[in-house]
Enzyme design. Structure first.
Site, PDB file in Angstrom:
ATOM      1  N   CYS A  73       0.738  -1.106  -0.123  1.00  0.00           N
ATOM      2  CA  CYS A  73      -0.167   0.048   0.021  1.00  0.00           C
ATOM      3  C   CYS A  73       0.798   1.370  -0.071  1.00  0.00           C
ATOM      4  O   CYS A  73       0.336   2.449  -0.389  1.00  0.00           O
ATOM      5  CB  CYS A  73      -0.823   0.005   1.249  1.00  0.00           C
ATOM      6  SG  CYS A  73      -2.139  -1.501   1.106  1.00  0.00           S
TER       7      CYS A  73
ATOM      8  N   HIS B 251      -4.013   7.133   1.558  1.00  0.00           N
ATOM      9  CA  HIS B 251      -4.029   5.618   0.975  1.00  0.00           C
ATOM     10  C   HIS B 251      -5.686   5.136   1.299  1.00  0.00           C
ATOM     11  O   HIS B 251      -5.898   5.141   2.368  1.00  0.00           O
ATOM     12  CB  HIS B 251      -3.152   4.655   1.517  1.00  0.00           C
ATOM     13  CG  HIS B 251      -3.444   3.357   1.310  1.00  0.00           C
ATOM     14  ND1 HIS B 251      -3.580   2.854  -0.009  1.00  0.00           N
ATOM     15  CD2 HIS B 251      -3.743   2.479   2.138  1.00  0.00           C
ATOM     16  CE1 HIS B 251      -3.796   1.582  -0.019  1.00  0.00           C
ATOM     17  NE2 HIS B 251      -4.069   1.172   1.033  1.00  0.00           N
TER      18      HIS B 251
ATOM     19  N   ASN C 260     -10.019  -0.959  -1.940  1.00  0.00           N
ATOM     20  CA  ASN C 260      -8.680  -0.787  -1.742  1.00  0.00           C
ATOM     21  C   ASN C 260      -7.779  -1.355  -2.824  1.00  0.00           C
ATOM     22  O   ASN C 260      -8.042  -2.431  -3.087  1.00  0.00           O
ATOM     23  CB  ASN C 260      -8.161  -1.643  -0.441  1.00  0.00           C
ATOM     24  CG  ASN C 260      -6.661  -1.333   0.048  1.00  0.00           C
ATOM     25  OD1 ASN C 260      -5.800  -0.753  -0.839  1.00  0.00           O
ATOM     26  ND2 ASN C 260      -6.401  -1.660   0.963  1.00  0.00           N
TER      27      ASN C 260
HETATM   28  O1  UT7 Z   1      -4.390  -1.183   2.985  1.00  0.00           O
HETATM   29  C1  UT7 Z   1      -3.888  -1.351   4.330  1.00  0.00           C
HETATM   30  C2  UT7 Z   1      -4.486  -2.447   4.682  1.00  0.00           C
HETATM   31  N1  UT7 Z   1      -5.766  -2.795   5.167  1.00  0.00           N
HETATM   32  C3  UT7 Z   1      -6.353  -1.839   6.146  1.00  0.00           C
HETATM   33  O2  UT7 Z   1      -5.902  -0.958   6.407  1.00  0.00           O
HETATM   34  C4  UT7 Z   1      -7.521  -2.725   6.661  1.00  0.00           C
HETATM   35  C5  UT7 Z   1      -7.678  -2.094   8.119  1.00  0.00           C
HETATM   36  N2  UT7 Z   1      -8.665  -2.700   8.976  1.00  0.00           N
HETATM   37  C6  UT7 Z   1     -10.068  -2.421   8.591  1.00  0.00           C
HETATM   38  O3  UT7 Z   1     -10.351  -1.800   7.726  1.00  0.00           O
HETATM   39  C7  UT7 Z   1     -11.299  -3.066   9.596  1.00  0.00           C
HETATM   40  O4  UT7 Z   1     -10.491  -3.750  10.588  1.00  0.00           O
HETATM   41  C8  UT7 Z   1     -11.950  -4.353   8.765  1.00  0.00           C
HETATM   42  C9  UT7 Z   1     -12.758  -3.333   7.817  1.00  0.00           C
HETATM   43  C10 UT7 Z   1     -11.039  -5.412   8.021  1.00  0.00           C
HETATM   44  C11 UT7 Z   1     -13.038  -4.974   9.682  1.00  0.00           C
HETATM   45  O5  UT7 Z   1     -13.555  -4.140  10.676  1.00  0.00           O
HETATM   46  P1  UT7 Z   1     -13.911  -4.184  11.918  1.00  0.00           P
HETATM   47  O6  UT7 Z   1     -14.828  -3.130  12.544  1.00  0.00           O
HETATM   48  O7  UT7 Z   1     -12.368  -4.268  12.597  1.00  0.00           O
HETATM   49  O8  UT7 Z   1     -14.729  -5.485  12.038  1.00  0.00           O
HETATM   50  P2  UT7 Z   1     -14.178  -7.104  13.017  1.00  0.00           P
HETATM   51  O9  UT7 Z   1     -13.019  -7.542  12.246  1.00  0.00           O
HETATM   52  O10 UT7 Z   1     -14.321  -6.818  14.236  1.00  0.00           O
HETATM   53  O11 UT7 Z   1     -15.368  -7.912  12.684  1.00  0.00           O
HETATM   54  C12 UT7 Z   1     -16.673  -7.755  13.097  1.00  0.00           C
HETATM   55  C13 UT7 Z   1     -17.633  -8.922  12.626  1.00  0.00           C
HETATM   56  C14 UT7 Z   1     -17.064 -10.294  13.031  1.00  0.00           C
HETATM   57  O12 UT7 Z   1     -18.100 -10.884  13.551  1.00  0.00           O
HETATM   58  P3  UT7 Z   1     -18.147 -11.371  15.359  1.00  0.00           P
HETATM   59  O13 UT7 Z   1     -16.896 -12.159  15.749  1.00  0.00           O
HETATM   60  O14 UT7 Z   1     -18.443  -9.903  15.779  1.00  0.00           O
HETATM   61  O15 UT7 Z   1     -19.512 -12.285  15.223  1.00  0.00           O
HETATM   62  C15 UT7 Z   1     -16.741 -10.529  11.778  1.00  0.00           C
HETATM   63  O16 UT7 Z   1     -16.822 -12.240  11.424  1.00  0.00           O
HETATM   64  O17 UT7 Z   1     -17.786  -8.730  11.524  1.00  0.00           O
HETATM   65  C16 UT7 Z   1     -17.714 -10.233  10.904  1.00  0.00           C
HETATM   66  N3  UT7 Z   1     -17.281  -9.727   9.320  1.00  0.00           N
HETATM   67  C17 UT7 Z   1     -18.275  -9.530   8.605  1.00  0.00           C
HETATM   68  N4  UT7 Z   1     -19.580  -9.771   8.395  1.00  0.00           N
HETATM   69  C18 UT7 Z   1     -20.114  -9.709   7.259  1.00  0.00           C
HETATM   70  C19 UT7 Z   1     -15.975  -9.562   9.084  1.00  0.00           C
HETATM   71  N5  UT7 Z   1     -16.056  -9.329   7.671  1.00  0.00           N
HETATM   72  C20 UT7 Z   1     -17.415  -9.532   7.375  1.00  0.00           C
HETATM   73  C21 UT7 Z   1     -18.124  -9.546   6.006  1.00  0.00           C
HETATM   74  N6  UT7 Z   1     -19.385  -9.265   6.002  1.00  0.00           N
HETATM   75  N7  UT7 Z   1     -17.247  -9.148   4.946  1.00  0.00           N
END
Ligand code: UT7
Length: 351
Positions: free
Chosen positions: A112, A278, A308
């Protein structure tokens, strides 16, 4: 002598994939994706279309925008984490496809932060007097990481079959990552010019202790052979990410880097006219904007339409800002990024 961006161009692939379309393949929803990331749709490459192909389109547009011909370039820097092949890199493939002639090409892989690292190299090349015109390309085709052999045909409208429950369950395993990424390319022509405009202070950072938070361990030359069916079946050829850790690093380290380049240049953060962040997650972009105390209009975004695109986000965003008339002469602009490595930093650019 300053390094001035005299042309920009983008190359985005044809398939527009909505959140709704993805929810037909796995357990996800438009609401989850919008709320957590701000993404509404992303582009997917054609089958057989690689990051070199998209980079060629972006480069052709950037070179024309600069009023130059392919033969005018002195060097190429190609940033990608999704090259067409392990070897050779995309640089020589792009050189031949564009007819750039016998010039050196550099392939870099800072994910990135690839575009940002490319700006530093281009600036050093130009400051040293070694090259006067550098073509910097950021391009990615992430779809090959995604297990879309399980429903790809349905997704791009080549089949109306319903995917099976087993396919849906398997696609859901990687949903936290796959919904975030899209394919695309951006390119800029950077030329040596006298005057006030051009790249200013650049600060780059690396912390390999954070390498594990965003990595792909399958298809590795530490393994023999480097890739097996078992690795693919175990999902090891899909990147793994500790989303929350990357998120926290991003909203802390990008503002820190922006402040660092401002301080080194004698500018206050309020003196900045545009900060191009980014495009990984709208919540990260807004977090950076708030941490810097800047109004939203100074931190534009297009993640809604592309997701992204890793090394391509900054050149695509810069190109669109120019198209929309947001980039005007005499502005202080900063590019900032953070990603796998960890690599991060910021670059000041006077328009
Ligand atoms: O380019 C540089 C690299 N990448 C980044 O900068 C990404 C940085 N991180 C993020 O953008 C966020 O952490 C994410 C978008 C990846 C995730 O968001 P979050 O608010 O941290 O969600 P989470 O990982 O805590 O997940 C919350 C819930 C989980 O379920 P439970 O355990 O609460 O029941 C996940 O299993 O959302 C679930 N989940 C989904 N649900 C529906 C994870 N992915 C999905 C999905 N659809 N696609």
């Amino acid at each position: 002598m300053r390094s001035v961006i005299t042309g920009t161009g983008i190359g985005v692939p044809p398939h527009v994939i909505t959140n709704e379309a993805l929810s037909r393949l796995m357990d996800t929803s438009d609401e989850w994706i919008r709320v957590r990331s701000g993404i509404q749709e992303r582009r997917y490459a054609e089958l057989g279309q690689g990051s070199t192909d998209l980079g060629v389109i972006a480069s052709r547009n950037a070179i024309a925008d600069a009023g130059l011909a392919p033969g005018d370039m002195d060097a190429v820097i190609f940033a990608t984490m999704t090259p067409d092949h392990v070897l050779p890199g995309n640089g020589p493939l792009l050189q031949t496809a564009l007819g750039l002639g016998d010039i050196p090409t550099f392939d870099i892989r800072q994910q990135c932060s690839g575009f940002l690292y490319g700006l530093e190299l281009a600036d050093l090349f130009i400051q040293s007097g070694r090259y006067r015109r550098v073509l910097l390309v950021g391009a990615e085709v992430h779809t090959a990481f995604m297990p879309w052999h399980l429903g790809w045909d349905t997704l791009i409208g080549q089949s109306t079959r319903e995917i099976t429950e087993a396919e849906r369950a398997e696609n859901t395993l990687s949903r936290d990552r796959t919904v975030l990424f899209g394919d695309g390319a951006g390119a800029v022509v950077i030329e040596a010019r006298e005057g006030e405009a051009g790249l200013g202070t650049i600060r780059l950072h690396t912390d390999g202790a954070g390498a594990g938070v965003l990595t792909m361990t399958g298809a590795s030359f530490k393994r023999r052979p480097f890739v097996t069916v078992e690795q693919i079946q175990a999902g090891e050829t899909v990147p793994v990410m500790s989303g929350k850790e990357v998120f926290k690093s991003a909203v802390t380290l990008m503002p820190q880097s922006v402040r660092e380049v401002c301080a080194a240049s004698g500018l206050a953060v309020e003196d900045l006219d545009l900060v191009l962040v980014h495009q990984a997650n709208l919540r990260i972009i807004e977090g950076v904007q708030k941490a810097l105390g800047l109004p939203p209009e100074k931190v534009p975004h297009n993640i809604e339409r592309y997701g992204n695109t890793t090394a391509a986000t900054l050149p695509i965003l810069f190109h669109e800002c120019r198209q929309q008339g947001l980039v005007r002469p005499g502005m202080n602009l900063v590019f900032t990024a953070l990603g796998s490595g960890l690599h991060w930093g910021a670059a000041l650019y006077r328009t």
